[in-house]
Design a protein around this motif. Structure first.
Motif, PDB file in Angstrom:
ATOM      1  N   ILE A 141       0.850  -1.195   0.000  1.00 20.83           N
ATOM      2  CA  ILE A 141       0.000   0.000   0.000  1.00 20.83           C
ATOM      3  C   ILE A 141       0.880   1.238   0.000  1.00 20.83           C
ATOM      4  O   ILE A 141       1.939   1.274   0.627  1.00 20.83           O
ATOM      5  CB  ILE A 141      -0.924  -0.002   1.237  1.00 20.83           C
ATOM      6  CG1 ILE A 141      -1.869  -1.195   1.158  1.00 20.83           C
ATOM      7  CG2 ILE A 141      -1.693   1.286   1.370  1.00 20.83           C
ATOM      8  CD1 ILE A 141      -2.761  -1.357   2.344  1.00 20.83           C
ATOM      9  N   LYS A 142       0.393   2.268  -0.680  1.00 23.34           N
ATOM     10  CA  LYS A 142       1.025   3.578  -0.614  1.00 23.34           C
ATOM     11  C   LYS A 142       0.283   4.401   0.430  1.00 23.34           C
ATOM     12  O   LYS A 142      -0.940   4.412   0.470  1.00 23.34           O
ATOM     13  CB  LYS A 142       0.973   4.290  -1.963  1.00 23.34           C
ATOM     14  CG  LYS A 142       1.920   3.729  -2.972  1.00 23.34           C
ATOM     15  CD  LYS A 142       1.942   4.572  -4.209  1.00 23.34           C
ATOM     16  CE  LYS A 142       2.972   4.042  -5.191  1.00 23.34           C
ATOM     17  NZ  LYS A 142       3.053   4.876  -6.382  1.00 23.34           N
ATOM     18  N   PHE A 143       1.058   5.074   1.262  1.00 17.97           N
ATOM     19  CA  PHE A 143       0.500   5.937   2.295  1.00 17.97           C
ATOM     20  C   PHE A 143       0.845   7.386   1.996  1.00 17.97           C
ATOM     21  O   PHE A 143       1.862   7.678   1.380  1.00 17.97           O
ATOM     22  CB  PHE A 143       1.080   5.591   3.675  1.00 17.97           C
ATOM     23  CG  PHE A 143       0.634   4.269   4.220  1.00 17.97           C
ATOM     24  CD1 PHE A 143      -0.577   4.144   4.861  1.00 17.97           C
ATOM     25  CD2 PHE A 143       1.437   3.157   4.108  1.00 17.97           C
ATOM     26  CE1 PHE A 143      -0.989   2.939   5.380  1.00 17.97           C
ATOM     27  CE2 PHE A 143       1.050   1.940   4.621  1.00 17.97           C
ATOM     28  CZ  PHE A 143      -0.169   1.830   5.259  1.00 17.97           C
ATOM     29  N   ILE A 144       0.004   8.295   2.472  1.00 20.89           N
ATOM     30  CA  ILE A 144       0.293   9.731   2.467  1.00 20.89           C
ATOM     31  C   ILE A 144       0.278  10.184   3.913  1.00 20.89           C
ATOM     32  O   ILE A 144      -0.669   9.905   4.649  1.00 20.89           O
ATOM     33  CB  ILE A 144      -0.743  10.528   1.645  1.00 20.89           C
ATOM     34  CG1 ILE A 144      -0.656  10.152   0.179  1.00 20.89           C
ATOM     35  CG2 ILE A 144      -0.535  12.024   1.821  1.00 20.89           C
ATOM     36  CD1 ILE A 144      -1.670  10.853  -0.699  1.00 20.89           C
ATOM     37  N   VAL A 145       1.324  10.871   4.334  1.00 15.43           N
ATOM     38  CA  VAL A 145       1.386  11.392   5.701  1.00 15.43           C
ATOM     39  C   VAL A 145       0.458  12.598   5.767  1.00 15.43           C
ATOM     40  O   VAL A 145       0.687  13.606   5.114  1.00 15.43           O
ATOM     41  CB  VAL A 145       2.829  11.802   6.078  1.00 15.43           C
ATOM     42  CG1 VAL A 145       2.889  12.342   7.482  1.00 15.43           C
ATOM     43  CG2 VAL A 145       3.784  10.643   5.901  1.00 15.43           C
ATOM     44  N   SER A 146      -0.624  12.471   6.570  1.00 13.08           N
ATOM     45  CA  SER A 146      -1.572  13.585   6.620  1.00 13.08           C
ATOM     46  C   SER A 146      -1.331  14.504   7.804  1.00 13.08           C
ATOM     47  O   SER A 146      -1.618  15.701   7.717  1.00 13.08           O
ATOM     48  CB  SER A 146      -3.018  13.076   6.640  1.00 13.08           C
ATOM     49  OG  SER A 146      -3.278  12.371   7.824  1.00 13.08           O
ATOM     50  N   SER A 147      -0.808  13.989   8.905  1.00  8.84           N
ATOM     51  CA  SER A 147      -0.494  14.879  10.034  1.00  8.84           C
ATOM     52  C   SER A 147       0.555  14.249  10.926  1.00  8.84           C
ATOM     53  O   SER A 147       0.669  13.032  11.022  1.00  8.84           O
ATOM     54  CB  SER A 147      -1.749  15.203  10.847  1.00  8.84           C
ATOM     55  OG  SER A 147      -2.178  14.076  11.560  1.00  8.84           O
ATOM     56  N   ILE A 148       1.324  15.125  11.578  1.00  4.37           N
ATOM     57  CA  ILE A 148       2.320  14.715  12.577  1.00  4.37           C
ATOM     58  C   ILE A 148       2.144  15.685  13.733  1.00  4.37           C
ATOM     59  O   ILE A 148       2.314  16.885  13.577  1.00  4.37           O
ATOM     60  CB  ILE A 148       3.753  14.806  12.029  1.00  4.37           C
ATOM     61  CG1 ILE A 148       3.911  13.958  10.774  1.00  4.37           C
ATOM     62  CG2 ILE A 148       4.749  14.387  13.092  1.00  4.37           C
ATOM     63  CD1 ILE A 148       5.218  14.176  10.043  1.00  4.37           C
TER      64      ILE A 148
END
Length: 191
Positions: free
Chosen positions: A177-184
């Motif tokens: 799966i490809k992930f997108i970092v939405s928040s840290i």
């Protein structure tokens, strides 16, 4: 009669006029030497009385909460294994370009993010609504500042937001799966 030879006049002031300055010069040289010895001793004692200012006083780790959006649908919800969580964090580390071991994952959970509005009625409908859709991955990780000194800067970590990275891991079978970092964030995620 013979005249006695007259000796030339002796200038007693020529050699004696420097005589009083010799002790004065010796005292000045001795005083200068003692001043240099005292200054050396004082400068050598300064580190003893001044506290050390080293980097050891800085915090070496920080806990961060990552929200990762998968680009494909994951319908299974729950906590992943430690190995799966480590695999996902290693994929993020390699994409960002920081040394492996900079992110130490504590937990990874696939879940839907809760909204602020909750309906008290229609319990069954709201329960089904919450279970449908794609889950996000909520990862709690420790950032090791010894391995990644750049990670101390919040601006550097904020560059990771909207970053897309692939990961292949074992979660209900092998997933790629490809992930997108939405928040840290430094505070916990609301699940």
């Amino acid at each position: 009669m013979l005249a006695t030879p007259v000796a030339p006049a002796v200038d007693k002031g020529g050699s004696s006029r420097y005589m009083p300055t010799i002790p004065m010069l010796a005292i000045c040289c001795l005083g200068l030497l003692l001043l240099m010895v005292a200054a050396t001793i004082i400068l050598a004692l300064i580190p003893v009385y001044v506290p050390n200012k080293t980097i050891d006083n800085l915090v070496t780790t920080s806990i961060r909460y990552f929200t990762l959006n998968p680009l494909s649908t994951i319908t299974e919800y729950g906590i992943t294994t430690a190995r799966t969580c480590t695999t996902i964090s290693n994929s993020l580390e390699s994409k960002v370009g920081i040394p492996l071991g900079s992110l130490i994952p504590i937990s990874c959970t696939f879940a839907l993010q809760s909204s602020d509005r909750r309906r008290r009625s229609w319990y069954v409908h709201s329960r089904l609504r919450r279970q449908s859709g794609s889950a996000k991955l909520f990862m709690k990780a420790i950032i090791n500042y010894y391995r990644c000194p750049r990670c101390r800067a919040q601006a550097y970590i904020n560059q990771w937001i909207n970053l897309e990275f692939p990961s292949t891991f074992a979660y209900n079978g092998t997933q790629s799966i490809k992930f997108i970092v939405s928040s840290i964030t430094s505070t916990g995620n609301i699940i």
